[in-house]
Scaffold this motif. Structure first.
Motif, mmCIF file in Angstrom:
data_model
loop_
_atom_site.group_PDB
_atom_site.id
_atom_site.type_symbol
_atom_site.label_atom_id
_atom_site.label_comp_id
_atom_site.label_asym_id
_atom_site.label_seq_id
_atom_site.Cartn_x
_atom_site.Cartn_y
_atom_site.Cartn_z
ATOM 1 N N LYS A 117 0.843 -1.214 0.000
ATOM 2 C CA LYS A 117 0.000 0.000 0.000
ATOM 3 C C LYS A 117 0.873 1.257 0.000
ATOM 4 C CE LYS A 117 -4.137 0.883 -0.470
ATOM 5 N NZ LYS A 117 -3.659 1.319 -1.758
ATOM 6 N N VAL A 118 1.944 1.243 0.776
ATOM 7 C CA VAL A 118 2.820 2.421 0.828
ATOM 8 C C VAL A 118 3.486 2.640 -0.533
ATOM 9 C CG1 VAL A 118 4.981 3.299 1.825
ATOM 10 C CG2 VAL A 118 3.204 2.382 3.323
ATOM 11 N N VAL A 119 3.909 1.537 -1.166
ATOM 12 C CA VAL A 119 4.513 1.646 -2.513
ATOM 13 C C VAL A 119 3.490 2.256 -3.477
ATOM 14 C CG1 VAL A 119 5.347 0.292 -4.493
ATOM 15 C CG2 VAL A 119 6.172 -0.229 -2.182
ATOM 16 N N GLU A 120 2.249 1.804 -3.352
ATOM 17 C CA GLU A 120 1.181 2.327 -4.210
ATOM 18 C C GLU A 120 0.957 3.826 -3.950
ATOM 19 O OE1 GLU A 120 -2.224 -0.336 -3.819
ATOM 20 O OE2 GLU A 120 -3.189 0.819 -5.416
ATOM 21 N N TYR A 121 0.897 4.209 -2.674
ATOM 22 C CA TYR A 121 0.711 5.629 -2.337
ATOM 23 C C TYR A 121 1.868 6.464 -2.892
ATOM 24 C CZ TYR A 121 -3.087 4.773 1.070
ATOM 25 O OH TYR A 121 -4.277 4.437 1.678
ATOM 26 N N ALA A 122 3.096 5.965 -2.708
ATOM 27 C CA ALA A 122 4.275 6.718 -3.166
ATOM 28 C C ALA A 122 4.214 6.902 -4.679
ATOM 29 C CB ALA A 122 5.550 5.974 -2.757
ATOM 30 N N ASP A 123 3.804 5.831 -5.369
ATOM 31 C CA ASP A 123 3.704 5.895 -6.832
ATOM 32 C C ASP A 123 2.660 6.939 -7.253
ATOM 33 O OD1 ASP A 123 4.093 4.915 -9.546
ATOM 34 O OD2 ASP A 123 2.075 4.073 -9.340
ATOM 35 N N LYS A 124 1.516 6.911 -6.613
ATOM 36 C CA LYS A 124 0.440 7.857 -6.982
ATOM 37 C C LYS A 124 0.860 9.298 -6.665
ATOM 38 C CE LYS A 124 -1.978 4.702 -8.488
ATOM 39 N NZ LYS A 124 -0.685 4.113 -8.825
ATOM 40 N N LEU A 125 1.425 9.498 -5.481
ATOM 41 C CA LEU A 125 1.827 10.856 -5.103
ATOM 42 C C LEU A 125 2.957 11.341 -6.006
ATOM 43 C CD1 LEU A 125 1.592 10.480 -1.209
ATOM 44 C CD2 LEU A 125 0.092 11.852 -2.681
ATOM 45 N N GLY A 126 3.835 10.401 -6.406
ATOM 46 C CA GLY A 126 4.933 10.731 -7.331
ATOM 47 C C GLY A 126 4.412 11.193 -8.681
ATOM 48 N N GLY A 128 1.820 12.927 -8.964
ATOM 49 C CA GLY A 128 1.046 14.146 -8.704
ATOM 50 C C GLY A 128 -0.425 13.876 -8.443
ATOM 51 N N LEU A 129 -0.758 12.604 -8.136
ATOM 52 C CA LEU A 129 -2.158 12.254 -7.866
ATOM 53 C C LEU A 129 -2.405 12.305 -6.355
ATOM 54 C CD1 LEU A 129 -2.262 9.250 -10.345
ATOM 55 C CD2 LEU A 129 -3.297 11.503 -10.702
ATOM 56 N N ALA A 130 -2.941 13.407 -5.904
ATOM 57 C CA ALA A 130 -3.138 13.654 -4.470
ATOM 58 C C ALA A 130 -4.648 13.646 -4.153
ATOM 59 C CB ALA A 130 -2.509 14.991 -4.123
ATOM 60 N N PRO A 131 -5.006 13.714 -2.877
ATOM 61 C CA PRO A 131 -6.437 13.707 -2.528
ATOM 62 C C PRO A 131 -7.223 14.840 -3.194
ATOM 63 C CG PRO A 131 -5.099 13.333 -0.588
ATOM 64 C CD PRO A 131 -4.152 13.654 -1.686
ATOM 65 N N GLU A 132 -6.554 15.980 -3.436
ATOM 66 C CA GLU A 132 -7.286 17.112 -4.012
ATOM 67 C C GLU A 132 -7.327 17.087 -5.546
ATOM 68 O OE1 GLU A 132 -4.554 17.265 -2.194
ATOM 69 O OE2 GLU A 132 -3.039 18.554 -3.119
ATOM 70 N N THR A 133 -6.749 16.038 -6.158
ATOM 71 C CA THR A 133 -6.710 15.963 -7.631
ATOM 72 C C THR A 133 -8.125 15.978 -8.223
ATOM 73 O OG1 THR A 133 -4.639 14.737 -7.556
ATOM 74 C CG2 THR A 133 -5.920 14.567 -9.599
ATOM 75 N N ASN A 134 -8.970 15.107 -7.727
ATOM 76 C CA ASN A 134 -10.390 15.095 -8.145
ATOM 77 C C ASN A 134 -11.197 14.279 -7.132
ATOM 78 O OD1 ASN A 134 -10.112 12.335 -8.818
ATOM 79 N ND2 ASN A 134 -9.458 12.845 -10.892
ATOM 80 N N THR A 135 -12.489 14.154 -7.379
ATOM 81 C CA THR A 135 -13.360 13.470 -6.406
ATOM 82 C C THR A 135 -12.962 12.002 -6.239
ATOM 83 O OG1 THR A 135 -15.096 14.845 -7.331
ATOM 84 C CG2 THR A 135 -15.782 13.194 -5.739
ATOM 85 N N PHE A 136 -12.582 11.361 -7.367
ATOM 86 C CA PHE A 136 -12.200 9.950 -7.275
ATOM 87 C C PHE A 136 -11.021 9.785 -6.320
ATOM 88 C CE2 PHE A 136 -9.567 6.338 -8.353
ATOM 89 C CZ PHE A 136 -10.494 5.304 -8.413
ATOM 90 N N TYR A 140 -10.410 7.752 -3.010
ATOM 91 C CA TYR A 140 -9.358 6.728 -2.992
ATOM 92 C C TYR A 140 -8.515 6.864 -1.717
ATOM 93 C CZ TYR A 140 -4.883 4.493 -3.978
ATOM 94 O OH TYR A 140 -3.737 3.745 -3.869
ATOM 95 N N TYR A 141 -8.050 8.086 -1.451
ATOM 96 C CA TYR A 141 -7.194 8.280 -0.268
ATOM 97 C C TYR A 141 -7.998 8.170 1.025
ATOM 98 C CZ TYR A 141 -3.155 9.570 -3.095
ATOM 99 O OH TYR A 141 -2.092 9.536 -3.963
#
Lengths: 195, 103
Positions: A117-126, A128-136, A140-141
């Motif tokens: 899960k941490v690897v997945e979070y790091a990949d998404k944040l890397g 630029g996909l953050a909680p404020e990106t969009n509603t989805f 997700y976060y």
């Protein structure tokens, strides 16, 4: 009739707990399981409702998730749940050492879940996909983060009951761990697969 | 180690192992029904596929409740309450999915 009721009550797993008497294990854990299921049901319902209004955004965002990593984590968590159930059986048969071994197995697989899960979070944040990106991604976060917090708490509980070993303790921690399993079983297809 | 805790050594352990195998198999079916390979991943799921995905999810959640959490030993009312809540949650998600497809 009253005598028969009293006899029935004492044969239940938790006599004296009223309507909760018939539930196996710690009745308060079932209150927690029910409340968690209701909270997640509300979140899932809201997610489905908002998806209906923003389908393109939700589907395009979902394409950026890794469904295989999510599936792998499902397999890991289900196996960890099996180990927790086997730990309950072992302590029920008085096999304390065996119980600790199963708990250790459940714990290690819980850690594997966290690492993925941490690897997945790091990949998404890397990306630029953050909680404020969009509603989805807000969902997700929010949903996976809330679940992740439960996994961490569950790991703490497993470690604690492996130290303070008793049948009630192991059964209660295992019930919590199965609830974590249950929520992920619902969460994974809704967030990662349904499109 | 006593005989009773040997893997698959007694009915209760066998039940847990069979449940685990079913859950693993259903997870793979769930992933397969979501058509994760190639171009299909970019397309919306056919209705049957989405239905299969939700049905396998329900069955998995049901197994965890009944076997891992031991709810099958409880009263029909409690079994019905938890099964009903799981079913309601997935029907809610399914309804939202159908509305999104129709829009």
């Amino acid at each position: 009739m009253a005598e028969q009721d009293a006899r029935q009550e004492t044969t239940l797993p938790n006599p004296g707990w009223g309507p909760l008497s018939a539930l196996p294990g710690n009745p308060l854990m079932w209150v927690l399981i029910l409340s968690e299921m209701l909270v997640f049901a509300a979140f899932f319902g809201l997610f489905a409702w908002l998806r209906a209004g923003e389908r393109e955004v939700f589907d395009a965002s979902q394409q950026l998730l890794d469904p295989v990593a999510g599936g792998l984590n499902t397999l890991v968590l289900l196996t960890s749940g099996l180990f927790a159930a086997l730990a309950v059986q072992a302590i029920g048969q008085g096999e304390r050492r065996r119980c600790r071994q199963w708990l250790a197995g459940a714990f290690v697989l819980g850690v594997v879940f966290c690492v993925v899960k941490v690897v997945e979070y790091a990949d998404k944040l890397g990306q630029g996909l953050a909680p404020e990106t969009n509603t989805f991604f807000t969902f997700y976060y929010l949903l996976t983060g809330f679940h992740f917090a439960h996994v961490l708490f569950g790991l703490g509980l497993i470690a604690l009951v492996a130290w303070k070993l008793s049948h009630d303790n192991v059964e209660t921690a295992a019930a919590f761990w199965h609830m974590v399993d249950l929520i992920w079983i619902l969460l994974y297809p809704i967030l990662y697969l349904l499109r | 180690m006593g005989d009773t805790t040997r893997i698959g050594g007694d009915p209760a352990t066998r039940r847990l192992l069979i449940t685990w195998a079913v859950l693993m198999g259903l997870t793979l079916i769930t992933m397969a029904s979501a058509r994760l390979g190639g171009e299909a991943r970019l397309e919306a799921l056919p209705l049957w596929s989405a239905g299969l995905l939700l049905a396998t999810t329900f069955f998995k959640a049901h197994r965890v409740l009944m076997v891992y959490l031991g709810l099958r030993a409880s009263t029909p009312a409690w079994r019905g309450a938890f099964t009903g809540l799981t079913l309601f949650t997935l029907l809610l998600v399914g309804a939202g999915y159908l509305v999104a497809q129709a829009a």
